[in-house]
Motif scaffolding. Sequence first.
Motif, PDB file in Angstrom:
ATOM      1  N   GLY A  62       4.804   6.702   5.292  1.00  0.00           N
ATOM      2  CA  GLY A  62       3.687   6.842   6.225  1.00  0.00           C
ATOM      3  C   GLY A  62       2.967   8.167   6.029  1.00  0.00           C
ATOM      4  N   THR A  63       3.749   9.226   5.911  1.00  0.00           N
ATOM      5  CA  THR A  63       3.169  10.554   5.683  1.00  0.00           C
ATOM      6  C   THR A  63       2.382  10.556   4.375  1.00  0.00           C
TER       7      THR A  63
ATOM      8  N   SER B  60       5.813  15.858  -0.070  1.00  0.00           N
ATOM      9  CA  SER B  60       5.951  14.409   0.022  1.00  0.00           C
ATOM     10  C   SER B  60       6.802  13.882  -1.131  1.00  0.00           C
TER      11      SER B  60
ATOM     12  N   ALA C 276       0.836  -1.208   0.000  1.00  0.00           N
ATOM     13  CA  ALA C 276       0.000   0.000   0.000  1.00  0.00           C
ATOM     14  C   ALA C 276       0.870   1.257   0.000  1.00  0.00           C
ATOM     15  N   GLU C 277       1.945   1.212   0.760  1.00  0.00           N
ATOM     16  CA  GLU C 277       2.834   2.380   0.847  1.00  0.00           C
ATOM     17  C   GLU C 277       3.503   2.661  -0.507  1.00  0.00           C
TER      18      GLU C 277
ATOM     19  N   PHE D  36       2.742  18.810   7.495  1.00  0.00           N
ATOM     20  CA  PHE D  36       3.642  17.808   6.902  1.00  0.00           C
ATOM     21  C   PHE D  36       4.702  17.361   7.915  1.00  0.00           C
TER      22      PHE D  36
ATOM     23  N   SER E 179      10.450  14.916  -0.774  1.00  0.00           N
ATOM     24  CA  SER E 179      11.090  14.133   0.295  1.00  0.00           C
ATOM     25  C   SER E 179      11.520  12.777  -0.247  1.00  0.00           C
TER      26      SER E 179
ATOM     27  N   ALA F 290      -0.631   4.224   9.251  1.00  0.00           N
ATOM     28  CA  ALA F 290       0.705   4.407   8.675  1.00  0.00           C
ATOM     29  C   ALA F 290       1.707   3.684   9.573  1.00  0.00           C
TER      30      ALA F 290
ATOM     31  N   ILE G  78       1.024   8.064   2.796  1.00  0.00           N
ATOM     32  CA  ILE G  78      -0.230   7.281   2.776  1.00  0.00           C
ATOM     33  C   ILE G  78      -1.356   8.042   3.476  1.00  0.00           C
ATOM     34  N   ILE G  79      -0.984   8.921   4.387  1.00  0.00           N
ATOM     35  CA  ILE G  79      -2.020   9.734   5.037  1.00  0.00           C
ATOM     36  C   ILE G  79      -2.461  10.869   4.114  1.00  0.00           C
ATOM     37  N   LEU G  80      -1.508  11.395   3.359  1.00  0.00           N
ATOM     38  CA  LEU G  80      -1.824  12.542   2.508  1.00  0.00           C
ATOM     39  C   LEU G  80      -2.458  12.141   1.178  1.00  0.00           C
TER      40      LEU G  80
ATOM     41  N   LYS H 194      10.299   5.009   5.988  1.00  0.00           N
ATOM     42  CA  LYS H 194       9.035   4.613   6.614  1.00  0.00           C
ATOM     43  C   LYS H 194       8.208   5.838   6.964  1.00  0.00           C
ATOM     44  N   ALA H 195       8.893   6.861   7.466  1.00  0.00           N
ATOM     45  CA  ALA H 195       8.177   8.099   7.810  1.00  0.00           C
ATOM     46  C   ALA H 195       7.655   8.772   6.544  1.00  0.00           C
TER      47      ALA H 195
ATOM     48  N   ILE I  59       3.057  15.294  10.733  1.00  0.00           N
ATOM     49  CA  ILE I  59       2.710  13.915  10.336  1.00  0.00           C
ATOM     50  C   ILE I  59       3.986  13.082  10.211  1.00  0.00           C
ATOM     51  N   THR I  60       5.025  13.687   9.619  1.00  0.00           N
ATOM     52  CA  THR I  60       6.291  12.950   9.461  1.00  0.00           C
ATOM     53  C   THR I  60       6.829  12.529  10.826  1.00  0.00           C
TER      54      THR I  60
ATOM     55  N   CYS J 116       4.807   9.818  12.224  1.00  0.00           N
ATOM     56  CA  CYS J 116       5.080   8.543  11.543  1.00  0.00           C
ATOM     57  C   CYS J 116       6.360   7.917  12.088  1.00  0.00           C
ATOM     58  N   ASN J 117       7.257   8.760  12.512  1.00  0.00           N
ATOM     59  CA  ASN J 117       8.548   8.271  13.010  1.00  0.00           C
ATOM     60  C   ASN J 117       8.471   7.878  14.483  1.00  0.00           C
TER      61      ASN J 117
END
Lengths: 368, 560
Positions: free
Chosen positions: A143-144, A281, A10-11, B491, A284, B512, A146-148, A139-140, B494-495, B498-499
């Motif tokens: 993760g970010t 995103s 999914a990511e 942003f 990054s 996430a 997938i939320i956005l 991962k961060a 959230i980052t 996530c960490n």
Amino acid sequence: MNNIEKIGKAEVIALFIIIISNNIIINIPTIIIDFTGTGAWLNVIYLTIICLIFMLFVCKFFKPFVNFDILDVSEFLGGKILKFIIAIAYLIFFMSFSAACLRYFANNLQNIYFDTSPLIFIILLFIIPIVISCRAGLKAISGTNIILIPITILSIFTLFFAASRDFVWQRLFPIFGYGLKETFLKNTPNIFVFNVVSYIYFLKPFLKTETYYKKISIAAVIMCGIYLLLSVVTLLMSFAFITQTDETLSLYLLTRLINLGKFLQRVDALFIFVWILAILSFLSLNVFIISHIVKKIINVKASSELVLPISAILFTISLSFKDMSTLKFIVRNIYKYYNCILVFIVSFLILLLAYIKKKKKSIKANNN
Amino acid sequence: MNSFKEKLKGLFLYEPTQNYEFVLSENNAADADKDVSTNFLPDRDISSSLDKNYDYLKVQYNSLINSDIIFRPFVINIFGKNYNALLLGIDGMISSQLVNNFLLRPLMETNSNANKTQYTKNGIEFKKIKKTNVEDYIFDKLMPQNVVKKFTKFSEISKSVNSGDCALFVDSLSIAFVIDVKGFESRGIDTPKNEIVVRGSQEAFVEKLRTNTSILRRLINSSELIIENSSVGTVSKTSVAVCYMKNIANSSLVEEVKYRLNNIDVDYIVSSGNVEQLIQDNSEVAFPQLISTERPDKAVNHLLEGRVVIIVNGSPYCLIAPGVFIDFLSSPEDLNLKHQYANLLKIIRFIATFISLFLPGIYVAIMNYHTELVPTALLFTIAASRNSVPFPVIFEILLMEVSFELIREAGLRIPTPIGPTIGIIGALVLGEAAVSANIVSPVLIIIVALTGICSFAIPDFSLNFTFRIYKFLYIFLGYIAGLFGIAIGIFVQITLLCNLRSFGASYLAPYAPLTNLNTSISYFISPIWKRETRGDFLNTKRPKEQPHFSRKWLTWKDKK
């Protein structure tokens, strides 16, 4: 980032969607329209089919290389020298594209909202979250992302549907635009819009399960095709293709057409807000990949410390474009062909040759 | 005449002023580096000589100055032989009735015939005295208590005595008996004060650890519930219970919790809040990383999900690890309601969360950079209302937000009967007066009030605090770069989230990284019969919570 961080299916899909969405946000579809006119949508369909076939081959050639990215495959084929050459080529590719995106978006943002603020501050404001995000790791970032991603997709589709009442179907004609040759043969290099392929080359070792690689890659190309088709059709039907829509973000121009009753008449700021998140995103991810490549070249264990100097270079390059016309010229005339040669020819050849070498090796090993 | 002289002297003669002054001298650097353990009496094994033990205890408990320490020397007679003994306890912590009737009385009665057997052989009467160990004899026959422990170290004994047990030392024995005769007063089980629900249990945890563990036992009713005890604090030696379901909770998680608790080197802890700060993953982040609750039903629910509950003696709040973001947005009420009602409440709560965090920042951003977003008619109204206000929006909003925070804080600190009144009066009068005086615009009052109301809808106290802090950050970002600044803030936040990890679980789980959302742990809940699995991120020993068909009364056709 000492060990390779693995991410789920999914990511990865979300990362591909953000790459594709950003291609649309930063006006890549208008480049297709500029070169092919009203035949742009046919061109996109044609390019999608080519890219799908290409991707099937890539997946086949990549299959024997477990946990390998394109740099590892290059090393397998031509040793450290080839790996180094390819790494530098991709480094230039990602760095220049990221810098161009950053500059282009920041410039537009300045024109729209911050006309009194210096560009350097706007770009710096972009760089800070990118550094924080990249230092946190893949991962961060994923993760970010997938939320956005739901709001990014929602914003783009809302835009397409909200703009539909201003569609003029006649603008799709002539159907072949500047002619058959221009639509199909001459503008095959437009395949550079499927730059998602370059990310596919690098994300393989980060997958939790490699069995999904083929499905994900094919899905990415199909999604890219659908997105591009939608955006090209929307732009074609909303504006006459002769109009210079690329003066500013085309999607931004579309948002100006939206008014939801008497209450919400100008919602462009909300869209820009979502796109800023999407751009952050995307950049990054790019900086992460750049630091991953640099890490592989200089053979260091941790790439998190590389993020700051890489971001500083990105910042400098994005400021070094003289003006927007220079930037557009570079993207349309240099980046486009560089992308095609590197991603669709050189990398493909490397994969093909490496695949043959691997096969030969395994046959030899079986004979022995 | 004399008084007149004194007054005259006072007027003209100098007398140095004598103010009472007490100053604590500061620690010097050498003291600061001193090992904390040097302040304590070194631990020792119990001696077989009662006098030595008595002397040690007198020093350890400062018996000359401590008023509540009870030393009760007496004699135990066993098989006609007298043994000096000493009972140690703390007045107020032990039950006098239990000690007198069920400890001292059996011990002080003569036990001379207890172990003799008589028989006659060939007309001669024989008396046989069985050789018996004194320690075993006391333990087996003279102590009618259900909890009696034997300890060999003074540190172990003092820990128990300090928590309400009493210790018995007997001459010639190098052990001491610790007997459970607790009898201190404590608060009874009451209704929850801060986590109120309509359709749920109405009992709350109390300060007494054992009462709390007994509530959990009563609710779970399974031998798989493990309650392990340990202590934290070099001085306070506060009892902490680690509770988990042995057949559900991930062993690594349980070990990690115990590892962190056992490796806290502080003098004292007084509440679960202290423990929370000492064992959380990241202290720099304002977001809460452990769930804190006063509700046993909530704790039980989390235990059965596979989490670990930590109960601290003296605190009516237990901690639950790991805590993920959605836990702090969930109310204990959610699970008592049908999923439709619960989801409606969750949507409202989500909107409230969004407003409480972003509304002031968005208002500043829109007023400064994106006025085109506001409908024209409304924009005219806002402009008209702001016309007479001489301050910029940022000043207005900061002024009102700080005032609101002041009212909130003052409302908490003043006595309960007048607290709400002050809140209402403060808000109404201050707001009305500020508008009348043209210090702020009426629209801003609405914004601040709405933000405040929404912040009360956040179920978790700690998360509420977090959002109150970040709200100011977003106001600042909205001021410097409009929605662009807010986007950057979101942003980065959230980052960082996530960490963030809480005891190995991703803080934004299960979103996430994205895992199975059809579990018992997700923000929006599915019908109870559909919650088949436990949260993936907990990696429990029993991933399945219920079979696919949990409602076995349904016919096959209905199941399909």
